[in-house]
Write an enzyme that holds these catalytic residues in place. Structure first.
Site, PDB file in Angstrom:
ATOM      1  N   GLY A  10       0.821  -1.197   0.000  1.00  0.00           N
ATOM      2  CA  GLY A  10       0.000   0.000   0.000  1.00  0.00           C
ATOM      3  C   GLY A  10       0.864   1.259   0.000  1.00  0.00           C
ATOM      4  O   GLY A  10       1.961   1.275  -0.541  1.00  0.00           O
ATOM      5  N   LEU A  11       0.325   2.306   0.628  1.00  0.00           N
ATOM      6  CA  LEU A  11       1.022   3.598   0.730  1.00  0.00           C
ATOM      7  C   LEU A  11       1.376   4.155  -0.647  1.00  0.00           C
ATOM      8  O   LEU A  11       2.463   4.672  -0.867  1.00  0.00           O
ATOM      9  CB  LEU A  11       2.287   3.471   1.592  1.00  0.00           C
ATOM     10  CG  LEU A  11       2.079   3.039   3.045  1.00  0.00           C
ATOM     11  CD1 LEU A  11       3.419   2.883   3.754  1.00  0.00           C
ATOM     12  CD2 LEU A  11       1.191   4.015   3.780  1.00  0.00           C
ATOM     13  N   CYS A  12       0.434   4.020  -1.581  1.00  0.00           N
ATOM     14  CA  CYS A  12       0.662   4.552  -2.933  1.00  0.00           C
ATOM     15  C   CYS A  12      -0.587   5.259  -3.446  1.00  0.00           C
ATOM     16  O   CYS A  12      -0.953   5.137  -4.619  1.00  0.00           O
ATOM     17  CB  CYS A  12       1.090   3.439  -3.889  1.00  0.00           C
ATOM     18  SG  CYS A  12       0.058   1.958  -3.867  1.00  0.00           S
ATOM     19  N   GLY A  13      -1.251   5.975  -2.544  1.00  0.00           N
ATOM     20  CA  GLY A  13      -2.415   6.750  -2.945  1.00  0.00           C
ATOM     21  C   GLY A  13      -3.553   5.864  -3.435  1.00  0.00           C
ATOM     22  O   GLY A  13      -3.840   4.813  -2.875  1.00  0.00           O
TER      23      GLY A  13
END
Length: 285
Positions: free
Chosen positions: A87-90
């Site tokens: 994750g952590l990709c908008g």
């Protein structure tokens, strides 16, 4: 109002988060440059494959291969969805999953998910998962695309499905991408219009049809591999952008917390001075 101890604890926490997001931004930026170079290397091969198919089709008097033939119903579909494992990709993962879900809801579809985020998304839906592949979103090889392509071709030839679609992400720039859906099977003959050389004198052995039967599956594998490469670039770009924005937000929050801390500290100092003066006045009386 929060105490000085609470504010200092929050400042320490936000500062730690800022260091993490900044490091992740730098890592994503470094990986992005390598991924973009890989993307540029895959484009010429796909283009040359298109040209060969177009030339063979022209030499054979048309693309009459069964993989080009539309099936009568055309409603049973297999959708290959390419997402990330992290994750952590908008909105990168959610956008491509929503695009795939919209496609699936318009057909009688099942999905092959590439990436744990896509798998987790469709596990919570009523759309059946035919196969899941995880752990390759950043570490994949051409062989991974071949496995997916062979499985899709097997289902298509056995008439379990009428069409195969590929849902991935289109790279626009390092800070911009968009989900896209393309049909892999049956192959669209219009994709090859104007690609082949006119008046080609090439002779194909044992026949144009046999060569076409061999090269079309390779073309499908190449499209899947290209989508894996392009999606990897988009994921890294999205993560770099998201972490850059998170770092900026953390710095703004630190500025606000430091200002609040100084105000509380100044207020505490003022109260202490007031108490000392009041005590001194009381003693002098």
């Amino acid at each position: 109002m929060a105490s000085m101890r609470d504010i200092k604890r929050r400042i320490k926490s936000v500062n730690s988060t800022r260091q993490i997001t900044k490091a992740m931004n730098l890592v994503a930026s470094s990986k992005l440059n390598r991924a973009k170079a890989r993307l540029e290397e895959t484009k010429p091969f796909a283009e040359e494959t298109r040209k060969v198919i177009a030339e063979i089709g022209a030499a054979a008097g048309g693309l009459n291969n069964p993989l080009f033939a539309e099936k009568p119903k055309g409603n049973k579909a297999l959708v290959i969805v390419i997402t990330g494992d992290k994750g952590l990709c908008g909105g990168y993962n959610s956008n491509v999953c929503k695009e795939a879900q919209a496609l699936c809801e318009s057909k009688e579809a099942k999905v092959i998910t590439v990436g744990s985020k896509g798998r987790d998304y469709f596990k919570r839906r009523t759309i059946p998962i035919d196969r899941s592949v995880v752990g390759i979103s950043e570490h994949f090889e051409y062989g991974d695309a071949v496995v997916l392509g062979e499985h899709a071709l097997k289902l298509y030839r056995e008439r379990d499905i009428d069409a195969v679609y590929l849902v991935s992400t289109k790279y626009i720039s390092s800070i911009s991408s968009t989900p896209k859906a393309v049909r892999l099977l049956p192959v669209n003959p219009k994709e090859f219009e104007g690609k082949g050389a006119s008046g080609s004198l090439v002779l194909y052995e044992p026949s144009e049809g046999a060569v076409l039967e061999y090269i079309v599956p390779k073309y499908v594998d190449t499209l899947i591999y290209g989508a894996l490469v392009e999606s990897s670039v988009c994921e890294l770009g999205a993560r770099m952008t998201a972490m850059d924005a998170a770092t900026d937000n953390a710095e703004e929050m630190l500025d606000s917390l430091n200002l609040l801390y100084n105000r509380v500290r100044q207020g505490a100092i003022t109260n202490e001075i007031t108490e000392i003066v009041s005590g001194s006045n009381a003693l002098s009386q």
